[in-house]
Scaffold this active site. Structure first.
Site, PDB file in Angstrom:
ATOM      1  N   LYS A  97      24.448   9.029  33.620  1.00 51.42           N
ATOM      2  CA  LYS A  97      25.898   8.557  33.161  1.00 51.42           C
ATOM      3  C   LYS A  97      25.976   7.589  34.054  1.00 51.42           C
ATOM      4  O   LYS A  97      27.125   6.214  33.759  1.00 51.42           O
ATOM      5  CB  LYS A  97      26.455   9.703  33.916  1.00 51.42           C
ATOM      6  CG  LYS A  97      26.525  10.718  33.321  1.00 51.42           C
ATOM      7  CD  LYS A  97      26.574  11.116  31.788  1.00 51.42           C
ATOM      8  CE  LYS A  97      26.637  12.661  31.329  1.00 51.42           C
ATOM      9  NZ  LYS A  97      26.729  12.188  29.511  1.00 51.42           N
ATOM     10  N   GLU A 119      36.399  11.944  31.211  1.00 50.35           N
ATOM     11  CA  GLU A 119      37.140  13.498  30.976  1.00 50.35           C
ATOM     12  C   GLU A 119      34.998  13.889  31.831  1.00 50.35           C
ATOM     13  O   GLU A 119      34.683  12.454  31.753  1.00 50.35           O
ATOM     14  CB  GLU A 119      37.066  13.770  29.264  1.00 50.35           C
ATOM     15  CG  GLU A 119      35.365  13.709  28.720  1.00 50.35           C
ATOM     16  CD  GLU A 119      34.680  12.291  28.792  1.00 50.35           C
ATOM     17  OE1 GLU A 119      35.430  11.407  28.821  1.00 50.35           O
ATOM     18  OE2 GLU A 119      33.135  11.798  28.787  1.00 50.35           O
ATOM     19  N   SER A 404      16.687  13.465  33.028  1.00 48.26           N
ATOM     20  CA  SER A 404      18.076  13.044  33.227  1.00 48.26           C
ATOM     21  C   SER A 404      18.747  12.949  34.305  1.00 48.26           C
ATOM     22  O   SER A 404      19.619  11.921  34.551  1.00 48.26           O
ATOM     23  CB  SER A 404      19.244  13.736  31.628  1.00 48.26           C
ATOM     24  OG  SER A 404      19.508  14.687  31.672  1.00 48.26           O
TER      25      SER A 404
HETATM   26  C1  LIG Z   1      22.338  15.039  33.792  1.00 54.66           C
HETATM   27  C2  LIG Z   1      22.498  15.168  32.568  1.00 54.66           C
HETATM   28  N1  LIG Z   1      21.823  15.090  31.123  1.00 54.66           N
HETATM   29  C3  LIG Z   1      22.461  15.454  29.893  1.00 54.66           C
HETATM   30  C4  LIG Z   1      23.512  15.514  29.660  1.00 54.66           C
HETATM   31  C5  LIG Z   1      24.411  15.552  28.541  1.00 54.66           C
HETATM   32  O1  LIG Z   1      24.741  14.001  28.165  1.00 54.66           O
HETATM   33  P1  LIG Z   1      24.678  13.455  27.030  1.00 54.66           P
HETATM   34  O2  LIG Z   1      23.201  14.023  26.059  1.00 54.66           O
HETATM   35  O3  LIG Z   1      25.044  11.944  26.921  1.00 54.66           O
HETATM   36  O4  LIG Z   1      23.406  11.993  27.760  1.00 54.66           O
HETATM   37  C6  LIG Z   1      24.731  15.173  30.907  1.00 54.66           C
HETATM   38  C7  LIG Z   1      26.582  15.708  30.550  1.00 54.66           C
HETATM   39  O5  LIG Z   1      27.110  15.526  31.770  1.00 54.66           O
HETATM   40  C8  LIG Z   1      24.372  15.577  32.609  1.00 54.66           C
HETATM   41  O6  LIG Z   1      25.048  15.568  33.386  1.00 54.66           O
END
Ligand SMILES: Cc1ncc(COP(=O)(O)O)c(C=O)c1O
Length: 418
Positions: A97, A119, A404
């Site tokens: 993020k 948010e 992620s």
């Molecule tokens: C670690 C992590 N992975 C994935 C996501 C999902 O978001 P996005 O689909 O935008 O990557 C989030 C959302 O808060 C997150 O904190």
């Protein structure tokens, strides 16, 4: 062999922010001008080498990029395929993020605004925004559903320690959608001084394209790293999909590589029943969403497609068009709509979308911890869960998983589960 993507990368979206029939700008008149202002500032920044240079410098010196692409030896042995992990969990603040928060933060400074609202669901985007606001000296207010505040408490503390004001949202299901509503309300009221730092490839144009561009560093790096390491492209890419920013961030640089299979994993939750999951693409295919015979509905009446929070996309809704409640063990995937570019990639068949259940994600959380010494965010664990489930059909394949984020924020949730 070249490491550059082929030249025919599709140019998306169109000038009005449409990805085929999806996307666009469905907002009240008061927000049209601010959105145009962001679009103009973003176009201007992109054309300015100094902006790009500053962004790259901070990604390197502050975020810690490039993040490693590592071979997961014991997991590979266990699953019978070759697994590479793109380590976005090693970014400063613990998730991808921050890439987008930093990009938009620099844009806010360029636009001469002093106040940011955001948010957050899992809290990772809130923490990233609070961090960037501290770095750049901006005032920061983060809206978060009170349900999410309870399940992601460590991130609430982190945001406050970084100087942000966290405002709990008690309406609706008290999760991400409700937090976005409140952030938008604040933005409309204070639009002259305030930027809305949206955290995923959602919302009205230009957010889905702009957030994608800030996150596309993930795939650009991964493509170079895999070519350097393996001398070839991966067979499969896999990422979890909430709004879809980490997934599109990884996929984008590989879209022209037609030999690379791409899989997005949504939250399968407790069951496929309405209200029990957040798998937006599951609904029209499975017939489990609402009362209608969905296989026909998807074709004939556009079932599963609607407008939410500024954009037209796949949406969990009942037969009357009411947005359905959602559930996921991971707060970051717990949202009824998906980014409009994913909607188009789904229809084109370029990316496959599937889901993993809460139970599968939890098992994957433990699997990665025990085989690789990495505790993933429960969101990211959905991508690992797909891999664990599909491994028998992937024997010998090279699979690149986007990790992620890291799981520190989820320890209380995992501890509570049997
Ligand atoms: C670690 C992590 N992975 C994935 C996501 C999902 O978001 P996005 O689909 O935008 O990557 C989030 C959302 O808060 C997150 O904190």
């Amino acid at each position: 062999m070249t490491t550059r993507p082929a030249e025919h990368r599709p140019v998306r979206p169109d000038a009005d922010g449409h990805f085929g029939p999806y996307g666009g700008r469905y907002v009240p008149e008061t927000l049209m001008e601010p959105l145009r202002e962001i679009e103009a500032a973003w176009a201007d920044a992109r054309a300015d080498g100094a902006f790009e240079e500053e962004f790259r410098r901070l990604l390197r010196e502050y975020v810690g990029r490039p993040t490693p692409l590592g071979f997961a030896a014991r997991l590979s042995e266990r699953l019978g395929c070759r697994v590479l992990l793109k380590r976005e969990d090693l970014c400063h603040t613990g998730a991808h993020k921050i890439n987008n928060a930093l990009g938009q933060g620099l844009l806010v400074r360029r636009m001469g605004k002093r106040r940011v609202v955001a948010e957050t669901g899992a809290g990772q985007h809130g923490v990233a925004t609070a961090t960037v606001c501290a770095l750049l000296g901006l005032e920061c207010v983060v809206y978060m559903g009170t349900e999410d505040m309870a399940r992601q408490a460590p991130n609430v503390t982190r945001m406050r320690l970084l100087g942000a004001e966290v405002r709990g949202v008690d309406s609706g299901q008290r999760t991400l959608k409700d937090a976005i509503n409140e952030a938008m309300r604040d933005w409309v009221t204070n639009v002259r001084t305030t930027h809305y730092l949206l955290g995923s490839v959602l919302g009205a144009h230009p957010y889905p394209a702009m957030v994608r561009d800030f996150q596309s560093v993930i795939g650009t790096e991964a493509r170079e790293q895999v070519m350097q390491r393996e001398g070839r492209l991966p067979d499969v890419l896999v990422a979890c999909v909430g709004g879809g920013s980490n997934a599109i961030g990884l996929f984008h640089a590989f879209l022209p590589d037609t030999g690379v299979r791409m899989v997005g994993v949504e939250a399968g939750g407790r069951s496929p029943r309405p209200g029990d999951h957040a798998a937006r693409f599951l609904a029209p295919r499975s017939g489990t969403d609402g009362e209608r015979p969905a296989a026909a509905g998807a074709e004939i009446s556009g079932a599963g497609i609607g407008v939410l929070q500024g954009t037209r996309t796949y949406l969990l809704q009942d037969a009357a068009g009411n947005v359905l409640p959602t559930h996921s063990i991971s707060a970051g995937l717990d949202y009824p709509a998906v980014g409009p570019e994913h909607a188009l990639l789904h229809d084109e068949g370029r990316v496959e979308y599937t889901s993993a259940t809460d139970e599968e994600a939890l098992a994957a959380f433990h699997l990665l911890g025990e085989t690789e010494g990495i505790l993933p965010a429960l969101e990211s664990a959905h991508a690992v869960a797909w891999l664990a489930r599909e491994a028998p059909s992937l024997a010998g394949r090279l699979v690149l998983v986007n990790l992620s984020g890291r799981g520190d924020k989820d320890l209380a949730v995992v501890e509570r589960e049997p």
